[in-house]
Each structure stands twice: as structure tokens, then as C-alpha cells.
Design a protein around this motif. Structure first.
Motif, PDB file in Angstrom:
ATOM      1  N   UNK A 241       0.938  -1.375  -0.177  1.00 34.58           N
ATOM      2  CA  UNK A 241       0.136  -0.008   0.030  1.00 34.58           C
ATOM      3  C   UNK A 241       0.724   1.368   0.057  1.00 34.58           C
ATOM      4  N   UNK A 242       2.088   1.130   0.358  1.00 32.41           N
ATOM      5  CA  UNK A 242       3.069   2.324   0.358  1.00 32.41           C
ATOM      6  C   UNK A 242       3.409   2.917  -1.081  1.00 32.41           C
ATOM      7  N   UNK A 243       3.537   4.388  -0.820  1.00 32.91           N
ATOM      8  CA  UNK A 243       3.956   5.211  -2.282  1.00 32.91           C
ATOM      9  C   UNK A 243       5.548   4.628  -2.202  1.00 32.91           C
ATOM     10  N   UNK A 244       6.082   4.486  -1.146  1.00 35.21           N
ATOM     11  CA  UNK A 244       7.609   4.113  -1.322  1.00 35.21           C
ATOM     12  C   UNK A 244       7.946   2.866  -0.392  1.00 35.21           C
ATOM     13  N   UNK A 245       8.245   1.791  -0.904  1.00 33.62           N
ATOM     14  CA  UNK A 245       8.648   0.697   0.196  1.00 33.62           C
ATOM     15  C   UNK A 245      10.065   0.589   0.109  1.00 33.62           C
ATOM     16  N   UNK A 246      10.521   0.678   1.422  1.00 35.61           N
ATOM     17  CA  UNK A 246      12.203   0.558   1.457  1.00 35.61           C
ATOM     18  C   UNK A 246      12.438  -0.701   2.225  1.00 35.61           C
ATOM     19  N   UNK A 247      12.737  -1.919   1.595  1.00 38.67           N
ATOM     20  CA  UNK A 247      12.724  -3.254   2.261  1.00 38.67           C
ATOM     21  C   UNK A 247      14.190  -3.486   2.445  1.00 38.67           C
TER      22      UNK A 247
END
Length: 301
Positions: A241-247
């Protein structure tokens, strides 16, 4: 679904994959892989040297699946295809030393304290190294721009993820950002309801499925805020759901400690956001950091 460790070497003498870019990406994508795709990944982990010489059909036969499933699994793990994964595998094996990282699931009640220390520090170091592979630079740049331009930022995390969230709130506030980082889950939800399209929300969750954190992120997104997810799994509900996913995650460890090493990787991401924001406006950042230094000096004995 978890990445398995400690498998016996294949008959050909290959050691299981225990570190590197390939393992990091497989681990991040693991929860989203169907069983047939996961079987292909297990073959790669268990016998990486043999896989380098395989065609997609060969790996499919070993994993009792279809060649198209092999290619799709590689793409889900963040590679362009099977050939791209093999090239990364070659690089990983070239960097692998004879003294490979020993994970915490090899520790027991008889382990020497020095071994415990070496193992845990090694696992933490590996989690940070893996983050170089799994964090998307484009998503990171998007998060930086959103945090730089939004007028208000909500930072949330619960359980073991609360420490990175509160640290981030403190450090970003030192740069002069309008930060809210409530500890209480109800206060987090209320703060999310007060966001709008001029706001941003940073949500930290190892699993990406913590109910309280996910509810805040969903609410923030519905209110028009830009949502940055810091999580360990590529296709978790929070990442999706995130606009930017930092994994950035960690190797699977015994004693349910995988979130512990992940926390260090998440802190490192926050540090990178902090430095990136400071560099965007050096004069303003210097002024705020000087003020922070003055406050710290006043509270030092």
C-alpha cells in the motif's frame, strides 16, 4: 514461508547459499511465493553452484514445477529473469569465503559466549550488507523528496519496530521537520486521521503486517498522505500500500531473533534518510543541527 538454513551440501559438494544478493532478495520475496515457485528457490539455496549451469527447464525439473514458474519466481524476487539471477549468483559465490557466516540457529545452550557474540554481530553485519541489495534506490529517492516537501510527517512503529520509529522521529525533528511520533496506538491512529495531502507518514514494521501500524498507514493513505514503508518483506501488506517501500530484512535466525537484526537495517535506512535530507538543504540543516548541539551541551554534566 521461511528461508531454510543448514541444509546438507549436495552430492556434488556445493555448500548451501548462506549470504549474498540472491539470498537477500529471495528472503524478501518469500512470503509472496506460491509453493511451486518456492520449491525452485529452495533448489537454488541448497545447491547454488549446480544452478549456475542449469537452464530454466533444468531447475524446473529439479523443483517439480514449470520453467515459466521458475522465471516468474525470479522476477518476483527482483531479478529480470533466471539468467539475471544466475549472474547475481556467480557474483555471490565469487565473494563467498571459506569461513561463511554462521547463523544463530546453530547456537545452543553449550555455545561459547565468544561464538554467540561473533554470530550475532555477523548476522547484524549481514543484514546491513543485504540492505544494499533490497532497498530500491528509486523508492528511496521518492521518500526523500516527499519528506523534503511535505509540511508534516507522522512516524509510527509498534513492538520491536517502535525503537527505529522513535529514533527516526527524534533525528528528523533535529533537522527542523514538523514530526509527530506518538507511542500509543490510538494516538497514532488519531494522528493519521489528521493528515492530508501535504503530509507524509513513515511506517516501520518488520513483518509489514502489524495490525496497528497497517491501520495507521491505510488511514494516512486514505487522507492523501505520502506513505513510506520500512519493512523486511517485499510484498507485505504494508509494502503493497505504500508509495515508497524501503525493504531491508535479515537472515532467518533461531530464538525468533530475525526482527532483531532487521531493526538494525531499519535504523540504517532512517540514517540514510536523515543524511539525504540534511544534504538537500545544507545551510538550513546546519542551523538546526547547531541548535541541537547547543541543547545537548546544556544537558551534559
Amino acid at each position: 514461508m521461511t528461508v531454510q538454513r543448514g541444509k546438507e551440501p549436495s552430492a556434488g559438494g556445493s555448500e548451501p547459499l548462506t549470504s549474498g544478493a540472491v539470498l537477500a532478495k529471495i528472503r524478501a520475496a518469500a512470503p509472496s511465493l506460491v509453493p511451486s515457485a518456492w520449491r525452485a528457490m529452495e533448489v537454488i539455496i541448497a545447491d547454488p553452484e549446480a544452478v549456475i549451469g542449469y537452464a530454466a527447464a533444468d531447475l524446473a525439473a529439479r523443483a517439480d514445477t514449470a520453467a515459466s514458474t521458475v522465471v516468474r519466481a525470479c522476477q518476483q524476487a527482483g531479478f529480470q529473469g533466471f539468467q539475471d539471477l544466475k549472474l547475481a549468483l556467480v557474483r555471490d559465490l565469487a565473494l563467498r569465503g571459506t569461513d561463511q557466516l554462521v547463523y544463530a540457529d546453530r547456537l545452543d545452550s553449550e555455545s561459547d559466549p565468544a561464538d554467540v557474540l561473533r554470530t550475532m554481530l555477523g548476522a547484524s553485519s549481514q543484514a546491513l550488507a543485504d540492505a544494499m541489495t533490497t532497498v530500491d534506490p528509486v523508492a528511496f529517492a521518492g521518500a526523500l523528496e516527499a519528506l523534503r516537501t511535505r509540511t508534516r510527517v507522522l512516524v509510527v512503529g509498534n513492538g520491536q519496530s517502535s525503537a527505529p520509529a522513535h529514533d527516526a522521529g527524534y533525528r528528523l525533528q533535529a533537522l527542523g521537520l514538523a514530526i509527530s511520533a506518538p507511542a500509543d496506538a490510538l494516538a497514532q491512529h488519531l494522528s493519521a486521521r489528521q493528515l492530508d495531502d501535504t503530509s507524509a507518514c513513515i511506517a516501520v514494521s518488520h513483518t509489514g503486517a502489524t495490525r496497528e501500524t497497517l491501520l495507521v498507514a491505510e488511514t494516512a493513505r486514505a487522507r492523501g498522505a505520502y506513505v513510506v514503508a520500512v519493512t523486511s518483506f517485499q510484498h507485505s501488506p504494508l509494502a503493497d500500500l505504500a508509495d515508497a517501500a524501503l525493504v531491508a530484512g535479515s537472515p532467518k535466525q533461531g530464538f525468533r531473533l530475525e526482527a532483531t537484526a532487521s531493526r538494525l537495517a531499519h535504523l540504517a535506512i532512517m540514517d540514510a534518510l536523515f543524511v539525504g535530507l540534511a544534504l538537500k538543504d545544507p545551510a538550513r540543516s546546519t542551523a538546526y543541527l547547531d541548535a541541537m548541539a547547543d541543547v545537548t551541551a546544556e544537558h551534559t554534566m
